[in-house]
Motif scaffolding. Sequence first.
Motif, PDB file in Angstrom:
ATOM      1  N   ALA A  47       0.870  -1.127   0.098  1.00  0.00           N
ATOM      2  CA  ALA A  47       0.004   0.149   0.023  1.00  0.00           C
ATOM      3  C   ALA A  47       0.956   1.218  -0.092  1.00  0.00           C
ATOM      4  O   ALA A  47       0.558   2.082  -0.653  1.00  0.00           O
ATOM      5  N   LEU A  48       1.854   1.269   0.593  1.00  0.00           N
ATOM      6  CA  LEU A  48       2.938   2.332   0.774  1.00  0.00           C
ATOM      7  C   LEU A  48       3.299   2.564  -0.622  1.00  0.00           C
ATOM      8  O   LEU A  48       3.503   3.716  -1.101  1.00  0.00           O
ATOM      9  N   TRP A  49       3.868   1.553  -1.271  1.00  0.00           N
ATOM     10  CA  TRP A  49       4.694   1.664  -2.492  1.00  0.00           C
ATOM     11  C   TRP A  49       3.428   2.474  -3.856  1.00  0.00           C
ATOM     12  O   TRP A  49       3.831   3.164  -4.543  1.00  0.00           O
ATOM     13  N   ALA A  50       2.353   1.725  -3.555  1.00  0.00           N
ATOM     14  CA  ALA A  50       1.340   2.003  -4.453  1.00  0.00           C
ATOM     15  C   ALA A  50       0.999   3.489  -4.274  1.00  0.00           C
ATOM     16  O   ALA A  50       0.863   4.315  -5.283  1.00  0.00           O
ATOM     17  N   ASP A  51       1.059   3.814  -3.073  1.00  0.00           N
ATOM     18  CA  ASP A  51       0.464   5.407  -2.812  1.00  0.00           C
ATOM     19  C   ASP A  51       1.486   6.323  -3.207  1.00  0.00           C
ATOM     20  O   ASP A  51       1.166   7.384  -3.807  1.00  0.00           O
TER      21      ASP A  51
ATOM     22  N   GLN B 122       1.056   6.555  -7.007  1.00  0.00           N
ATOM     23  CA  GLN B 122       0.095   7.180  -7.183  1.00  0.00           C
ATOM     24  C   GLN B 122       0.376   9.064  -7.197  1.00  0.00           C
ATOM     25  O   GLN B 122      -0.071   9.698  -7.981  1.00  0.00           O
ATOM     26  N   GLN B 123       1.025   8.975  -5.789  1.00  0.00           N
ATOM     27  CA  GLN B 123       1.202  10.598  -5.923  1.00  0.00           C
ATOM     28  C   GLN B 123       2.272  11.184  -6.785  1.00  0.00           C
ATOM     29  O   GLN B 123       2.207  12.372  -7.315  1.00  0.00           O
ATOM     30  N   ALA B 124       3.188   9.998  -7.388  1.00  0.00           N
ATOM     31  CA  ALA B 124       3.923  10.758  -8.568  1.00  0.00           C
ATOM     32  C   ALA B 124       3.250  10.691  -9.782  1.00  0.00           C
ATOM     33  O   ALA B 124       3.974  11.056 -10.981  1.00  0.00           O
ATOM     34  N   GLY B 125       2.037  10.406  -9.879  1.00  0.00           N
ATOM     35  CA  GLY B 125       1.002  10.315 -11.127  1.00  0.00           C
ATOM     36  C   GLY B 125       1.221   8.740 -11.703  1.00  0.00           C
ATOM     37  O   GLY B 125       0.789   8.903 -13.084  1.00  0.00           O
ATOM     38  N   PHE B 126       1.696   7.924 -11.413  1.00  0.00           N
ATOM     39  CA  PHE B 126       1.472   6.555 -11.942  1.00  0.00           C
ATOM     40  C   PHE B 126       0.220   5.995 -11.668  1.00  0.00           C
ATOM     41  O   PHE B 126      -0.265   6.162 -10.536  1.00  0.00           O
TER      42      PHE B 126
ATOM     43  N   PRO C  88       1.055  -9.769  -1.456  1.00  0.00           N
ATOM     44  CA  PRO C  88       0.499  -8.714  -2.273  1.00  0.00           C
ATOM     45  C   PRO C  88       1.370  -8.236  -3.589  1.00  0.00           C
ATOM     46  O   PRO C  88       2.554  -8.136  -3.424  1.00  0.00           O
ATOM     47  N   GLU C  89       0.903  -7.598  -4.668  1.00  0.00           N
ATOM     48  CA  GLU C  89       1.599  -7.148  -5.687  1.00  0.00           C
ATOM     49  C   GLU C  89       1.222  -5.863  -6.070  1.00  0.00           C
ATOM     50  O   GLU C  89       0.021  -5.248  -5.853  1.00  0.00           O
ATOM     51  N   VAL C  90       2.198  -5.011  -6.569  1.00  0.00           N
ATOM     52  CA  VAL C  90       1.927  -3.623  -7.040  1.00  0.00           C
ATOM     53  C   VAL C  90       1.989  -3.786  -8.593  1.00  0.00           C
ATOM     54  O   VAL C  90       2.835  -4.164  -9.316  1.00  0.00           O
ATOM     55  N   TRP C  91       0.632  -3.170  -9.173  1.00  0.00           N
ATOM     56  CA  TRP C  91       0.790  -3.290 -10.653  1.00  0.00           C
ATOM     57  C   TRP C  91       0.451  -1.802 -11.237  1.00  0.00           C
ATOM     58  O   TRP C  91      -0.258  -1.043 -10.563  1.00  0.00           O
ATOM     59  N   LEU C  92       0.763  -1.925 -12.361  1.00  0.00           N
ATOM     60  CA  LEU C  92       0.731  -0.596 -13.248  1.00  0.00           C
ATOM     61  C   LEU C  92      -0.408  -0.871 -14.292  1.00  0.00           C
ATOM     62  O   LEU C  92      -0.640  -1.884 -14.975  1.00  0.00           O
TER      63      LEU C  92
ATOM     64  N   ALA D  60       8.523   3.874 -13.187  1.00  0.00           N
ATOM     65  CA  ALA D  60       8.144   3.663 -11.921  1.00  0.00           C
ATOM     66  C   ALA D  60       9.142   2.770 -11.389  1.00  0.00           C
ATOM     67  O   ALA D  60       9.109   2.698 -10.080  1.00  0.00           O
ATOM     68  N   GLU D  61      10.044   1.840 -12.028  1.00  0.00           N
ATOM     69  CA  GLU D  61      10.796   1.035 -11.432  1.00  0.00           C
ATOM     70  C   GLU D  61      11.825   1.715 -10.666  1.00  0.00           C
ATOM     71  O   GLU D  61      12.557   1.431  -9.611  1.00  0.00           O
ATOM     72  N   ALA D  62      12.221   2.767 -11.391  1.00  0.00           N
ATOM     73  CA  ALA D  62      13.370   3.706 -10.819  1.00  0.00           C
ATOM     74  C   ALA D  62      12.827   4.347  -9.674  1.00  0.00           C
ATOM     75  O   ALA D  62      13.524   4.562  -8.585  1.00  0.00           O
ATOM     76  N   LEU D  63      11.626   4.788  -9.481  1.00  0.00           N
ATOM     77  CA  LEU D  63      11.056   5.616  -8.334  1.00  0.00           C
ATOM     78  C   LEU D  63      11.132   4.539  -7.221  1.00  0.00           C
ATOM     79  O   LEU D  63      11.524   4.613  -6.279  1.00  0.00           O
ATOM     80  N   LEU D  64      10.539   3.328  -7.198  1.00  0.00           N
ATOM     81  CA  LEU D  64      10.311   2.328  -6.547  1.00  0.00           C
ATOM     82  C   LEU D  64      11.679   1.814  -5.845  1.00  0.00           C
ATOM     83  O   LEU D  64      11.938   1.599  -4.621  1.00  0.00           O
ATOM     84  N   HIS D  65      12.552   1.799  -6.909  1.00  0.00           N
ATOM     85  CA  HIS D  65      14.017   1.395  -6.404  1.00  0.00           C
ATOM     86  C   HIS D  65      14.551   2.545  -5.454  1.00  0.00           C
ATOM     87  O   HIS D  65      15.203   2.248  -4.460  1.00  0.00           O
ATOM     88  N   SER D  66      14.258   3.821  -5.745  1.00  0.00           N
ATOM     89  CA  SER D  66      14.831   4.850  -4.851  1.00  0.00           C
ATOM     90  C   SER D  66      14.169   4.832  -3.622  1.00  0.00           C
ATOM     91  O   SER D  66      14.859   4.983  -2.513  1.00  0.00           O
TER      92      SER D  66
END
Length: 102
Positions: A14-18, A21-25, A48-52, A61-67
């Motif tokens: 949920a944290l990752w998805a939020d 989403q806040q970054a526009g994805f 649980p999984e995060v989907w685009l 999105a991968e770059a943001l998630l990695h950071s």
Amino acid sequence: MLRLARAPNIAIAALWADVLQQAGFSATVQRYFLGSVAGELPPDQCQPEVWLTHDHEKPRAEALLHSLQNLPQRRWLCACGEMVEGGFEQCWSCGADMPAPV
């Protein structure tokens, strides 16, 4: 739709998805409630999984998630001489606030 990541638990998903989403994805959490059937189904299939929604968003999105997953840990020396690490903004030993960045 494209699976971006599998999370260890629903809170992190949920944290990752939020954040995405806040970054526009167009991120969503899938397998939200499958944790309760782990054991009857293989545990790795219940995470649980995060989907685009849009595949073209994957590289950014991968770059943001990695950071997000690899945030640098803060480390500061308190006036009392204690080394404080992690996300703490107060010294655990004396209670002094972290000094302001210079």
